[in-house]
Motif scaffolding. Structure first.
Motif, PDB file in Angstrom:
ATOM      1  N   VAL A  48       0.844  -1.188   0.000  1.00 43.78           N
ATOM      2  CA  VAL A  48       0.000   0.000   0.000  1.00 43.78           C
ATOM      3  C   VAL A  48       0.883   1.243   0.000  1.00 43.78           C
ATOM      4  O   VAL A  48       1.904   1.292   0.708  1.00 43.78           O
ATOM      5  N   ASP A  49       0.526   2.213  -0.822  1.00 45.68           N
ATOM      6  CA  ASP A  49       1.145   3.531  -0.745  1.00 45.68           C
ATOM      7  C   ASP A  49       0.574   4.218   0.494  1.00 45.68           C
ATOM      8  O   ASP A  49      -0.604   4.576   0.523  1.00 45.68           O
ATOM      9  N   ALA A  50       1.407   4.392   1.522  1.00 52.50           N
ATOM     10  CA  ALA A  50       0.902   4.901   2.797  1.00 52.50           C
ATOM     11  C   ALA A  50       0.514   6.370   2.730  1.00 52.50           C
ATOM     12  O   ALA A  50      -0.202   6.856   3.606  1.00 52.50           O
ATOM     13  N   ARG A  51       0.959   7.089   1.723  1.00 50.72           N
ATOM     14  CA  ARG A  51       0.585   8.508   1.595  1.00 50.72           C
ATOM     15  C   ARG A  51      -0.795   8.680   0.983  1.00 50.72           C
ATOM     16  O   ARG A  51      -1.525   9.604   1.322  1.00 50.72           O
ATOM     17  N   THR A  52      -1.155   7.782   0.056  1.00 55.00           N
ATOM     18  CA  THR A  52      -2.422   7.928  -0.660  1.00 55.00           C
ATOM     19  C   THR A  52      -3.433   6.839  -0.320  1.00 55.00           C
ATOM     20  O   THR A  52      -4.621   6.992  -0.602  1.00 55.00           O
ATOM     21  N   GLY A  53      -2.969   5.731   0.245  1.00 57.63           N
ATOM     22  CA  GLY A  53      -3.837   4.594   0.492  1.00 57.63           C
ATOM     23  C   GLY A  53      -4.045   3.718  -0.723  1.00 57.63           C
ATOM     24  O   GLY A  53      -4.791   2.736  -0.660  1.00 57.63           O
ATOM     25  N   LYS A  54      -3.354   4.018  -1.822  1.00 59.76           N
ATOM     26  CA  LYS A  54      -3.527   3.232  -3.047  1.00 59.76           C
ATOM     27  C   LYS A  54      -2.922   1.850  -2.885  1.00 59.76           C
ATOM     28  O   LYS A  54      -1.796   1.695  -2.425  1.00 59.76           O
ATOM     29  N   GLN A  55      -3.678   0.849  -3.269  1.00 59.22           N
ATOM     30  CA  GLN A  55      -3.191  -0.527  -3.261  1.00 59.22           C
ATOM     31  C   GLN A  55      -2.345  -0.755  -4.506  1.00 59.22           C
ATOM     32  O   GLN A  55      -2.804  -0.569  -5.635  1.00 59.22           O
ATOM     33  N   LEU A  56      -1.104  -1.175  -4.311  1.00 57.75           N
ATOM     34  CA  LEU A  56      -0.186  -1.377  -5.424  1.00 57.75           C
ATOM     35  C   LEU A  56      -0.036  -2.849  -5.794  1.00 57.75           C
ATOM     36  O   LEU A  56       0.412  -3.159  -6.898  1.00 57.75           O
ATOM     37  N   PHE A  57      -0.367  -3.731  -4.872  1.00 57.44           N
ATOM     38  CA  PHE A  57      -0.242  -5.169  -5.102  1.00 57.44           C
ATOM     39  C   PHE A  57      -1.036  -5.886  -4.026  1.00 57.44           C
ATOM     40  O   PHE A  57      -1.090  -5.414  -2.892  1.00 57.44           O
ATOM     41  N   GLU A  58      -1.641  -6.997  -4.361  1.00 63.03           N
ATOM     42  CA  GLU A  58      -2.269  -7.834  -3.334  1.00 63.03           C
ATOM     43  C   GLU A  58      -2.504  -9.229  -3.866  1.00 63.03           C
ATOM     44  O   GLU A  58      -2.814  -9.425  -5.037  1.00 63.03           O
ATOM     45  N   VAL A  59      -2.309 -10.184  -2.998  1.00 61.74           N
ATOM     46  CA  VAL A  59      -2.686 -11.578  -3.241  1.00 61.74           C
ATOM     47  C   VAL A  59      -3.222 -12.125  -1.922  1.00 61.74           C
ATOM     48  O   VAL A  59      -2.545 -12.068  -0.890  1.00 61.74           O
ATOM     49  N   SER A  60      -4.448 -12.583  -1.934  1.00 59.28           N
ATOM     50  CA  SER A  60      -5.076 -13.195  -0.754  1.00 59.28           C
ATOM     51  C   SER A  60      -5.006 -12.274   0.465  1.00 59.28           C
ATOM     52  O   SER A  60      -4.899 -12.741   1.604  1.00 59.28           O
ATOM     53  N   SER A  61      -5.098 -10.973   0.233  1.00 60.40           N
ATOM     54  CA  SER A  61      -4.887 -10.018   1.324  1.00 60.40           C
ATOM     55  C   SER A  61      -6.033  -9.972   2.324  1.00 60.40           C
ATOM     56  O   SER A  61      -5.883  -9.414   3.415  1.00 60.40           O
ATOM     57  N   THR A  62      -7.177 -10.565   1.996  1.00 61.57           N
ATOM     58  CA  THR A  62      -8.291 -10.619   2.945  1.00 61.57           C
ATOM     59  C   THR A  62      -8.542 -12.046   3.437  1.00 61.57           C
ATOM     60  O   THR A  62      -9.533 -12.297   4.130  1.00 61.57           O
ATOM     61  N   ALA A  63      -7.644 -12.972   3.099  1.00 56.11           N
ATOM     62  CA  ALA A  63      -7.761 -14.353   3.579  1.00 56.11           C
ATOM     63  C   ALA A  63      -7.262 -14.439   5.009  1.00 56.11           C
ATOM     64  O   ALA A  63      -6.286 -13.787   5.383  1.00 56.11           O
ATOM     65  N   GLN A  64      -7.916 -15.267   5.817  1.00 52.24           N
ATOM     66  CA  GLN A  64      -7.542 -15.398   7.221  1.00 52.24           C
ATOM     67  C   GLN A  64      -6.187 -16.086   7.369  1.00 52.24           C
ATOM     68  O   GLN A  64      -5.920 -17.110   6.741  1.00 52.24           O
ATOM     69  N   ARG A  65      -5.344 -15.487   8.202  1.00 55.39           N
ATOM     70  CA  ARG A  65      -4.017 -16.007   8.471  1.00 55.39           C
ATOM     71  C   ARG A  65      -3.710 -15.853   9.960  1.00 55.39           C
ATOM     72  O   ARG A  65      -4.330 -15.039  10.652  1.00 55.39           O
ATOM     73  N   TYR A  66      -2.723 -16.600  10.438  1.00 50.06           N
ATOM     74  CA  TYR A  66      -2.274 -16.445  11.821  1.00 50.06           C
ATOM     75  C   TYR A  66      -1.232 -15.320  11.881  1.00 50.06           C
ATOM     76  O   TYR A  66      -0.275 -15.329  11.107  1.00 50.06           O
ATOM     77  N   PRO A  67      -1.390 -14.366  12.799  1.00 48.71           N
ATOM     78  CA  PRO A  67      -0.479 -13.221  12.815  1.00 48.71           C
ATOM     79  C   PRO A  67       0.899 -13.519  13.381  1.00 48.71           C
ATOM     80  O   PRO A  67       1.860 -12.809  13.059  1.00 48.71           O
ATOM     81  N   ALA A  68       1.026 -14.546  14.242  1.00 49.92           N
ATOM     82  CA  ALA A  68       2.278 -14.786  14.970  1.00 49.92           C
ATOM     83  C   ALA A  68       2.678 -13.495  15.694  1.00 49.92           C
ATOM     84  O   ALA A  68       1.813 -12.787  16.209  1.00 49.92           O
ATOM     85  N   SER A  69       3.958 -13.162  15.700  1.00 56.56           N
ATOM     86  CA  SER A  69       4.404 -12.022  16.505  1.00 56.56           C
ATOM     87  C   SER A  69       4.052 -10.658  15.908  1.00 56.56           C
ATOM     88  O   SER A  69       4.332  -9.629  16.531  1.00 56.56           O
ATOM     89  N   LEU A  70       3.416 -10.631  14.727  1.00 58.42           N
ATOM     90  CA  LEU A  70       2.847  -9.362  14.264  1.00 58.42           C
ATOM     91  C   LEU A  70       1.811  -8.861  15.261  1.00 58.42           C
ATOM     92  O   LEU A  70       1.506  -7.669  15.310  1.00 58.42           O
TER      93      LEU A  70
END
Length: 294
Positions: A48-70
């Protein structure tokens, strides 16, 4: 609450709509190949471009995952809020309970009755990813780790993290603790925008504690010019995860990669995504994803 939060929520509401409409959209130089770390069923990524919020790339970005130490990014978010409100100072001593001290590594290994000051606690969580310190912070701020996890989930919803549930302060394995790459990008942006005065902690690769040098896990620091944090994570169920902030030459990116097969593959992939996202020929092009052998 900071005035930046409504902006963050608006930005990622738009981002969620883009994800819904575009599906697995990618844009990069024509006919380029981006090697993806295995295993494919754990992989997810977003840039993500943090200045504009524009998505520049994504794959399975809304799929459920385990965060671990994130997970510890949210633990730190709530600790930074406590600093801002004056509830704690950097000198405040946080007691380490028997429960906190009993957490499995990575940890600093406290003995009964010991404590840690807030400044050292932040460094221990960022640099060492210390599970004992994360739990001690959660117990201090929430009264218990369970109550703190509820606070974490509540704050996640307020930030626009719509698919995240926190069960503990550390990210240690829990089948009910889930997130998405998109939600981790939201949190990375929120930390950067809400706490610019604290964000320097995420760029530290080591710190001194009780007379010894404690080294960190984030090998992206110093590897790519402009990378200034944020956090790595690993448990067996998640694979190797990372949220990375890039800030140089007027560009500010948040890169999330989840589910890599090794730290090296994860870091190589993050570097490739940064280079791809900075490419002046990226718009309107296609990326072919080449998954590693499993």
């Amino acid at each position: 609450m900071s005035n930046t939060l409504p902006l963050i929520q608006r930005v990622f509401a738009a981002l969620a709509l883009l994800v819904l409409l575009a599906g697995c959209s990618t844009t990069t130089p024509p006919d380029s190949v981006l090697a993806v770390p295995a295993p494919a069923q754990k992989y997810a990524a977003i840039v993500v471009d943090a200045r504009t919020g524009k998505q520049l790339f994504e794959v399975s970005s809304t799929a459920q995952r385990y965060p671990a130490s994130l997970t510890k990014m949210m633990t730190l978010y709530l600790l930074f809020e406590a600093l801002d409100s004056g509830r704690v100072t950097k000198e405040t001593q946080i007691p380490v309970s028997d429960h906190a001290a009993s957490q499995p590594p990575t940890k600093l290994r406290f003995r009964r009755g010991e404590s840690i000051d807030v400044d050292s606690a932040i460094r221990a969580i960022v640099v060492k990813s210390a599970n004992d310190v994360a739990v001690a912070v959660g117990e201090y701020l929430g009264g218990s780790e369970d109550q703190f996890a509820a606070m974490m989930t509540s704050r996640a919803r307020q930030l626009g993290m719509t698919s995240t549930i926190f069960r503990n302060a550390s990210g240690l394995p829990d089948g009910g603790q889930m997130t998405t790459a998109r939600d981790m990008a939201v949190l990375g942006m929120a930390l950067h925008q809400r706490f610019p005065q604290q964000f320097h902690y995420f760029s530290e690769s080591d710190f001194m504690f009780r007379g010894r040098l404690v080294r960190g896990h984030n090998d992206m620091l110093g590897r790519v010019r402009g990378v200034d944090g944020i956090k790595t994570g690993y448990i067996r169920a998640s694979g190797f995860n990372i949220v990375t902030s890039y800030n140089a030459d007027g560009r500010n990116l948040i890169v999330v990669v989840m589910g890599a097969d090794s730290a090296r593959q994860r870091n190589d992939h993050v570097e490739a995504l940064i280079q791809r996202s900075l490419s002046p020929t990226m718009d309107g092009a296609k990326t072919r994803l080449m998954f590693a052998e499993q």
